[in-house]
Scaffold this motif. Structure first.
Motif, PDB file in Angstrom:
ATOM      1  N   ASP A   1       0.837  -1.209   0.000  1.00  0.00           N
ATOM      2  CA  ASP A   1       0.000   0.000   0.000  1.00  0.00           C
ATOM      3  C   ASP A   1       0.874   1.262   0.000  1.00  0.00           C
ATOM      4  O   ASP A   1       0.557   2.244  -0.675  1.00  0.00           O
ATOM      5  CB  ASP A   1      -0.913   0.008   1.230  1.00  0.00           C
ATOM      6  CG  ASP A   1      -2.041  -1.016   1.128  1.00  0.00           C
ATOM      7  OD1 ASP A   1      -2.331  -1.463   0.000  1.00  0.00           O
ATOM      8  OD2 ASP A   1      -2.620  -1.364   2.176  1.00  0.00           O
ATOM      9  N   ARG A   2       1.957   1.218   0.767  1.00  0.00           N
ATOM     10  CA  ARG A   2       2.858   2.377   0.823  1.00  0.00           C
ATOM     11  C   ARG A   2       3.521   2.629  -0.531  1.00  0.00           C
ATOM     12  O   ARG A   2       3.663   3.773  -0.972  1.00  0.00           O
ATOM     13  CB  ARG A   2       3.926   2.145   1.896  1.00  0.00           C
ATOM     14  CG  ARG A   2       4.845   3.340   2.120  1.00  0.00           C
ATOM     15  CD  ARG A   2       5.779   3.065   3.290  1.00  0.00           C
ATOM     16  NE  ARG A   2       6.687   1.962   3.037  1.00  0.00           N
ATOM     17  CZ  ARG A   2       7.886   2.113   2.456  1.00  0.00           C
ATOM     18  NH1 ARG A   2       8.297   3.309   2.057  1.00  0.00           N
ATOM     19  NH2 ARG A   2       8.669   1.070   2.263  1.00  0.00           N
ATOM     20  N   ILE A   3       3.908   1.540  -1.204  1.00  0.00           N
ATOM     21  CA  ILE A   3       4.531   1.671  -2.529  1.00  0.00           C
ATOM     22  C   ILE A   3       3.549   2.306  -3.512  1.00  0.00           C
ATOM     23  O   ILE A   3       3.912   3.168  -4.319  1.00  0.00           O
ATOM     24  CB  ILE A   3       4.987   0.289  -3.055  1.00  0.00           C
ATOM     25  CG1 ILE A   3       6.067  -0.305  -2.159  1.00  0.00           C
ATOM     26  CG2 ILE A   3       5.485   0.395  -4.497  1.00  0.00           C
ATOM     27  CD1 ILE A   3       7.294   0.517  -1.992  1.00  0.00           C
ATOM     28  N   LEU A   4       2.293   1.899  -3.446  1.00  0.00           N
ATOM     29  CA  LEU A   4       1.290   2.440  -4.370  1.00  0.00           C
ATOM     30  C   LEU A   4       0.961   3.895  -4.048  1.00  0.00           C
ATOM     31  O   LEU A   4       0.539   4.646  -4.931  1.00  0.00           O
ATOM     32  CB  LEU A   4       0.030   1.578  -4.330  1.00  0.00           C
ATOM     33  CG  LEU A   4       0.224   0.131  -4.796  1.00  0.00           C
ATOM     34  CD1 LEU A   4      -1.076  -0.650  -4.698  1.00  0.00           C
ATOM     35  CD2 LEU A   4       0.771   0.089  -6.226  1.00  0.00           C
ATOM     36  N   THR A   5       1.159   4.299  -2.807  1.00  0.00           N
ATOM     37  CA  THR A   5       1.028   5.713  -2.464  1.00  0.00           C
ATOM     38  C   THR A   5       2.202   6.511  -3.027  1.00  0.00           C
ATOM     39  O   THR A   5       2.041   7.623  -3.535  1.00  0.00           O
ATOM     40  CB  THR A   5       0.976   5.889  -0.933  1.00  0.00           C
ATOM     41  OG1 THR A   5      -0.147   5.175  -0.427  1.00  0.00           O
ATOM     42  CG2 THR A   5       0.843   7.361  -0.550  1.00  0.00           C
ATOM     43  N   LEU A   6       3.383   5.909  -2.961  1.00  0.00           N
ATOM     44  CA  LEU A   6       4.580   6.559  -3.496  1.00  0.00           C
ATOM     45  C   LEU A   6       4.551   6.612  -5.020  1.00  0.00           C
ATOM     46  O   LEU A   6       4.993   7.597  -5.627  1.00  0.00           O
ATOM     47  CB  LEU A   6       5.817   5.793  -3.015  1.00  0.00           C
ATOM     48  CG  LEU A   6       7.190   6.381  -3.353  1.00  0.00           C
ATOM     49  CD1 LEU A   6       7.366   7.760  -2.721  1.00  0.00           C
ATOM     50  CD2 LEU A   6       8.284   5.430  -2.874  1.00  0.00           C
ATOM     51  N   PHE A   7       4.010   5.557  -5.640  1.00  0.00           N
ATOM     52  CA  PHE A   7       3.914   5.472  -7.100  1.00  0.00           C
ATOM     53  C   PHE A   7       2.439   5.324  -7.485  1.00  0.00           C
ATOM     54  O   PHE A   7       2.009   4.234  -7.882  1.00  0.00           O
ATOM     55  CB  PHE A   7       4.696   4.275  -7.634  1.00  0.00           C
ATOM     56  CG  PHE A   7       6.140   4.211  -7.229  1.00  0.00           C
ATOM     57  CD1 PHE A   7       7.101   4.932  -7.914  1.00  0.00           C
ATOM     58  CD2 PHE A   7       6.543   3.416  -6.165  1.00  0.00           C
ATOM     59  CE1 PHE A   7       8.440   4.857  -7.546  1.00  0.00           C
ATOM     60  CE2 PHE A   7       7.867   3.333  -5.783  1.00  0.00           C
ATOM     61  CZ  PHE A   7       8.825   4.072  -6.481  1.00  0.00           C
ATOM     62  N   PRO A   8       1.635   6.374  -7.361  1.00  0.00           N
ATOM     63  CA  PRO A   8       0.193   6.240  -7.599  1.00  0.00           C
ATOM     64  C   PRO A   8      -0.156   5.754  -8.992  1.00  0.00           C
ATOM     65  O   PRO A   8      -1.196   5.111  -9.188  1.00  0.00           O
ATOM     66  CB  PRO A   8      -0.343   7.655  -7.338  1.00  0.00           C
ATOM     67  CG  PRO A   8       0.842   8.553  -7.410  1.00  0.00           C
ATOM     68  CD  PRO A   8       2.009   7.746  -6.974  1.00  0.00           C
ATOM     69  N   ARG A   9       0.727   6.003  -9.953  1.00  0.00           N
ATOM     70  CA  ARG A   9       0.469   5.537 -11.318  1.00  0.00           C
ATOM     71  C   ARG A   9       0.341   4.019 -11.370  1.00  0.00           C
ATOM     72  O   ARG A   9      -0.423   3.464 -12.174  1.00  0.00           O
ATOM     73  CB  ARG A   9       1.595   6.023 -12.236  1.00  0.00           C
ATOM     74  CG  ARG A   9       1.295   5.935 -13.729  1.00  0.00           C
ATOM     75  CD  ARG A   9       2.501   6.439 -14.518  1.00  0.00           C
ATOM     76  NE  ARG A   9       2.180   6.617 -15.916  1.00  0.00           N
ATOM     77  CZ  ARG A   9       1.949   7.789 -16.484  1.00  0.00           C
ATOM     78  NH1 ARG A   9       1.969   8.906 -15.760  1.00  0.00           N
ATOM     79  NH2 ARG A   9       1.694   7.886 -17.780  1.00  0.00           N
ATOM     80  N   LEU A  10       1.085   3.337 -10.503  1.00  0.00           N
ATOM     81  CA  LEU A  10       1.087   1.870 -10.523  1.00  0.00           C
ATOM     82  C   LEU A  10      -0.207   1.281  -9.982  1.00  0.00           C
ATOM     83  O   LEU A  10      -0.554   0.144 -10.313  1.00  0.00           O
ATOM     84  CB  LEU A  10       2.280   1.330  -9.721  1.00  0.00           C
ATOM     85  CG  LEU A  10       3.673   1.711 -10.243  1.00  0.00           C
ATOM     86  CD1 LEU A  10       4.743   1.015  -9.422  1.00  0.00           C
ATOM     87  CD2 LEU A  10       3.829   1.408 -11.725  1.00  0.00           C
TER      88      LEU A  10
END
Length: 239
Positions: free
Chosen positions: A115-124
């Motif tokens: 979830d944190r990664i997707l917040t950092l990379f919202p495009r993903l």
């Protein structure tokens, strides 16, 4: 955090590194500059245990990791964003990201990190079910960076992170590297484009024919006439 001490490496009878010494301190971005065949990528592979030096040591967090198996080095807290991303093209974005956590058993924490990664990379977050092979180069680079972060590293080794990207994605990737670093992750970045690397580097080294020939802070390196002439395309004004 990372200390490379008097490394000598060889490919068969050909010596690649000549007593290379380099260090990355906690919370630093360190850029390694140099032309083609200068030994930059081989040095990164030496840190990751892919190439074993004939002489010298690689120390990480006070432990000697010289020539240890790559999986053991990753478990100690070093992650890799390799040149050309090296994603599993037939797997989805989500599957590629989760592969970064393959050595972890903390299922709940893995889900939180995703979830944190997707917040950092919202495009993903919009591409999770798409296969990695259909993404743009910039999106693939984000997946590679996210995959590295999923191992909860203390240090990320990045090999040519801006290679082949459009100017828009180059700026995004550099900004993301700074964001990752601000969260406490140190970065060792091999980059042929010196102007980009020095824009965000706290410290930089120049590798030439397998030898460190210059080191300084990123700002000092960018202002050095030798670097401007060799890497930044400075033009002299006639008197």
């Amino acid at each position: 955090m990372l200390s490379i001490q008097s490394i000598r490496t060889f490919y068969g009878p050909v010596q690649v590194h000549h007593d290379v010494t380099l260090e990355v301190r906690p919370r630093q971005i360190v850029s390694l500059l140099g032309g083609n065949a200068s030994g930059k990528s081989t040095l990164m592979k030496t840190v990751l245990g892919i190439v074993k030096p004939r002489q010298g040591r690689v120390m990480f967090d006070g432990a000697d990791i010289t020539g240890r198996p790559t999986a053991a080095i990753i478990r100690r807290g070093i992650a890799s964003v390799p040149e050309s991303r090296r994603l599993f093209q037939g797997l989805t974005v989500r599957e590629n990201l989760l592969l970064g956590a393959y050595s972890r058993q903390d299922t709940q924490a893995i889900a939180e990190d995703l979830d944190r990664i997707l917040t950092l990379f919202p495009r993903l977050s919009q591409r999770l079910r798409q296969r990695a092979g259909v993404l743009s180069g910039g999106e693939q680079q984000m997946v590679a960076m996210g995959r590295a972060l999923m191992s909860r590293p203390k240090l990320i080794c990045m090999d040519e992170p801006t290679m082949g990207l459009s100017p828009l994605f180059v700026d995004q990737v550099l900004s993301l590297i700074q964001t990752i670093n601000a969260e406490g992750v140190a970065v060792l970045m091999v980059e042929q484009n010196a102007s980009l690397a020095l824009r965000i580097a706290h410290h930089a080294y120049v590798l030439q024919s397998g030898r460190i020939v210059l080191q300084a802070t990123g700002a000092a390196m960018a202002a050095d006439p030798r670097i401007q002439d060799a890497y930044l395309g400075r033009t002299e004004t006639a008197a």
